[in-house]
Design a protein around this motif. Sequence first.
Motif, PDB file in Angstrom:
ATOM      1  N   UNK A  73     -17.217 -54.220 -33.426  1.00 33.68           N
ATOM      2  CA  UNK A  73     -16.194 -55.193 -34.111  1.00 33.68           C
ATOM      3  C   UNK A  73     -15.231 -55.875 -33.477  1.00 33.68           C
ATOM      4  N   UNK A  74     -14.816 -55.287 -32.302  1.00 33.37           N
ATOM      5  CA  UNK A  74     -13.887 -55.977 -31.607  1.00 33.37           C
ATOM      6  C   UNK A  74     -14.478 -56.924 -30.665  1.00 33.37           C
ATOM      7  N   UNK A  75     -15.669 -56.912 -30.264  1.00 35.25           N
ATOM      8  CA  UNK A  75     -16.545 -57.921 -29.636  1.00 35.25           C
ATOM      9  C   UNK A  75     -16.523 -59.082 -30.536  1.00 35.25           C
ATOM     10  N   UNK A  76     -17.119 -58.684 -31.887  1.00 31.23           N
ATOM     11  CA  UNK A  76     -17.327 -59.902 -32.828  1.00 31.23           C
ATOM     12  C   UNK A  76     -15.920 -60.625 -32.919  1.00 31.23           C
ATOM     13  N   UNK A  77     -14.845 -59.896 -32.959  1.00 30.65           N
ATOM     14  CA  UNK A  77     -13.492 -60.220 -33.205  1.00 30.65           C
ATOM     15  C   UNK A  77     -13.192 -61.322 -32.098  1.00 30.65           C
ATOM     16  N   UNK A  78     -13.153 -60.814 -30.812  1.00 32.02           N
ATOM     17  CA  UNK A  78     -13.117 -61.786 -29.636  1.00 32.02           C
ATOM     18  C   UNK A  78     -13.804 -63.121 -29.870  1.00 32.02           C
ATOM     19  N   UNK A  79     -15.031 -63.157 -30.197  1.00 34.46           N
ATOM     20  CA  UNK A  79     -16.081 -64.370 -30.289  1.00 34.46           C
ATOM     21  C   UNK A  79     -15.334 -65.058 -31.394  1.00 34.46           C
ATOM     22  N   UNK A  80     -14.978 -64.536 -32.633  1.00 37.17           N
ATOM     23  CA  UNK A  80     -14.455 -65.189 -33.696  1.00 37.17           C
ATOM     24  C   UNK A  80     -13.256 -65.844 -33.410  1.00 37.17           C
ATOM     25  N   UNK A 109      -6.846 -67.324 -22.765  1.00 38.44           N
ATOM     26  CA  UNK A 109      -6.355 -66.688 -21.794  1.00 38.44           C
ATOM     27  C   UNK A 109      -6.065 -65.228 -22.036  1.00 38.44           C
ATOM     28  N   UNK A 110      -5.625 -64.963 -23.479  1.00 36.11           N
ATOM     29  CA  UNK A 110      -5.627 -63.641 -23.788  1.00 36.11           C
ATOM     30  C   UNK A 110      -6.629 -62.932 -23.563  1.00 36.11           C
ATOM     31  N   UNK A 111      -7.749 -63.460 -24.068  1.00 38.33           N
ATOM     32  CA  UNK A 111      -9.326 -62.832 -24.023  1.00 38.33           C
ATOM     33  C   UNK A 111     -10.024 -62.984 -22.681  1.00 38.33           C
ATOM     34  N   UNK A 112      -9.219 -63.294 -21.698  1.00 39.65           N
ATOM     35  CA  UNK A 112      -9.625 -63.229 -20.232  1.00 39.65           C
ATOM     36  C   UNK A 112     -10.209 -64.379 -19.490  1.00 39.65           C
ATOM     37  N   UNK A 113     -10.156 -65.455 -20.395  1.00 34.80           N
ATOM     38  CA  UNK A 113     -10.836 -66.990 -19.838  1.00 34.80           C
ATOM     39  C   UNK A 113      -9.551 -67.747 -19.371  1.00 34.80           C
ATOM     40  N   UNK A 114      -9.891 -69.128 -19.339  1.00 35.87           N
ATOM     41  CA  UNK A 114      -8.896 -69.872 -18.747  1.00 35.87           C
ATOM     42  C   UNK A 114      -8.980 -71.164 -19.608  1.00 35.87           C
ATOM     43  N   UNK A 115      -8.071 -71.714 -20.325  1.00 40.10           N
ATOM     44  CA  UNK A 115      -8.316 -72.868 -21.083  1.00 40.10           C
ATOM     45  C   UNK A 115      -8.227 -73.938 -20.290  1.00 40.10           C
ATOM     46  N   UNK A 116      -7.435 -74.076 -19.057  1.00 38.90           N
ATOM     47  CA  UNK A 116      -7.231 -75.457 -18.233  1.00 38.90           C
ATOM     48  C   UNK A 116      -9.047 -75.905 -18.052  1.00 38.90           C
ATOM     49  N   UNK A 117      -9.582 -74.645 -17.281  1.00 40.12           N
ATOM     50  CA  UNK A 117     -11.140 -74.836 -16.872  1.00 40.12           C
ATOM     51  C   UNK A 117     -11.856 -75.370 -18.225  1.00 40.12           C
ATOM     52  N   UNK A 118     -11.462 -74.715 -19.123  1.00 33.16           N
ATOM     53  CA  UNK A 118     -12.640 -74.940 -20.626  1.00 33.16           C
ATOM     54  C   UNK A 118     -12.535 -76.147 -20.997  1.00 33.16           C
ATOM     55  N   UNK A 119     -11.289 -76.761 -21.062  1.00 35.01           N
ATOM     56  CA  UNK A 119     -11.208 -78.171 -21.510  1.00 35.01           C
ATOM     57  C   UNK A 119     -11.963 -79.255 -20.834  1.00 35.01           C
ATOM     58  N   UNK A 120     -11.703 -78.974 -19.483  1.00 38.82           N
ATOM     59  CA  UNK A 120     -12.657 -79.848 -18.556  1.00 38.82           C
ATOM     60  C   UNK A 120     -13.753 -79.756 -18.803  1.00 38.82           C
ATOM     61  N   UNK A 121     -14.639 -78.471 -18.525  1.00 38.20           N
ATOM     62  CA  UNK A 121     -15.966 -78.166 -18.577  1.00 38.20           C
ATOM     63  C   UNK A 121     -16.577 -78.429 -20.088  1.00 38.20           C
ATOM     64  N   UNK A 122     -15.862 -77.900 -21.137  1.00 36.00           N
ATOM     65  CA  UNK A 122     -16.061 -78.330 -22.421  1.00 36.00           C
ATOM     66  C   UNK A 122     -16.088 -79.440 -23.069  1.00 36.00           C
ATOM     67  N   UNK A 123     -14.821 -79.891 -23.122  1.00 36.56           N
ATOM     68  CA  UNK A 123     -14.260 -81.086 -23.981  1.00 36.56           C
ATOM     69  C   UNK A 123     -14.990 -82.245 -23.298  1.00 36.56           C
ATOM     70  N   UNK A 124     -14.624 -82.588 -21.982  1.00 42.13           N
ATOM     71  CA  UNK A 124     -15.267 -83.672 -21.178  1.00 42.13           C
ATOM     72  C   UNK A 124     -16.669 -83.594 -20.916  1.00 42.13           C
TER      73      UNK A 124
END
Length: 353
Positions: A73-80, A109-124
């Motif tokens: 459930x915690x893993x599903x919660x991370x994804x959600x 970032x709380x879940x271990x990722x990095x929002x700066x990288x994500x915005x470039x890779x995903x949004x753009x």
Amino acid sequence: MHTQVKFNNANALFSKSLKLKVNQYFQQDLIKKTGNRKLIIKAIILLTSLAVLYSVLVFVQPHWAISVILCVLLGINFAAIGFNIMHDAGHNSFSDNKKVNIVLSYSLNLLGGNIFFWKIKHNIAHHTFTNINGEDHDIDVKFMRIHPDQSLKKYHRFQPVYFIFLYSISYLAWIFFQDYEKYFKQRFGTSSDKFTFPVKEKVIFWISKFLHFQLFITLPMLVVGVVPALVGFLIASVVCGICLATVFQLAHVVDKTEFKTIANHRVEEEWMIHQLQSTANFATNSKLLVWLLGGLNFQVEHHLFPKVSHIHYPQLNKILKSTCLEFNVKYNEYRTFFSALHSHIRVIKMMAH
């Protein structure tokens, strides 16, 4: 990241009509394009669930069988949290308050990722050049052949067998390897240009990585023991990885979507039609999936209007379908989750040879 790829937007009649209808929908009833009270309540539920699940697992320590279920459930919660809170906030569509979007986007970032990288890779990259090899880094998956333009390796013949393993470790690979690879190389792929990495973001990177490790690895090991803590984190991470990878793949890597070979850095269609060709919806009638996935099973609407909160996607879907019929533009959708999953597996098998 190569930005010389251009779309043929000279006579974008379909796009103009769709944008007009969508804007009219929001203007007529004075509806904000961002989230509303329902989204705020959902965010509170998901963040509270994270705190409760974490606290019970670490400090209450129930029977191991119950703990395994709670870790799932915690893993599903991370994804959600990623699907519903971070994703909307990262697109500045959670709230009309920019500061709220910035704060909530750091849930990644709380879940271990990095929002700066994500915005470039995903949004753009991903949102602009969807399913274009060398431009959309989301289809550049190590040990997988997804696009016909990608080189066929001998080991790819086994990808219909090992793909689920790759999906299961995708979250762990993301937060413990790929982010560091991006940090030190300052590239998102072997063919991409270097990106600018401000000192402020470097500091945030190391602080958030340290805090995440202390919260989800060090503290649980000190309280419940090394093996139980690591096993629990592994279970949650595997479940999260499968959820994240599967939702993305069912939206883009299915047999109804197109994987184009780009000649002379030019896409012959207008940008919105390209998005329709390279993206598919699935299980849009499932209220449970719509709630859990943050509307990402309405992936077509998300790609066409990324700055609109997912709570509006069901209504935009009606407008989109009627406009597609009017202009004779193909709209891709799978009626159920499992029909989309079967389609995805067919693509994996086809790309293995």
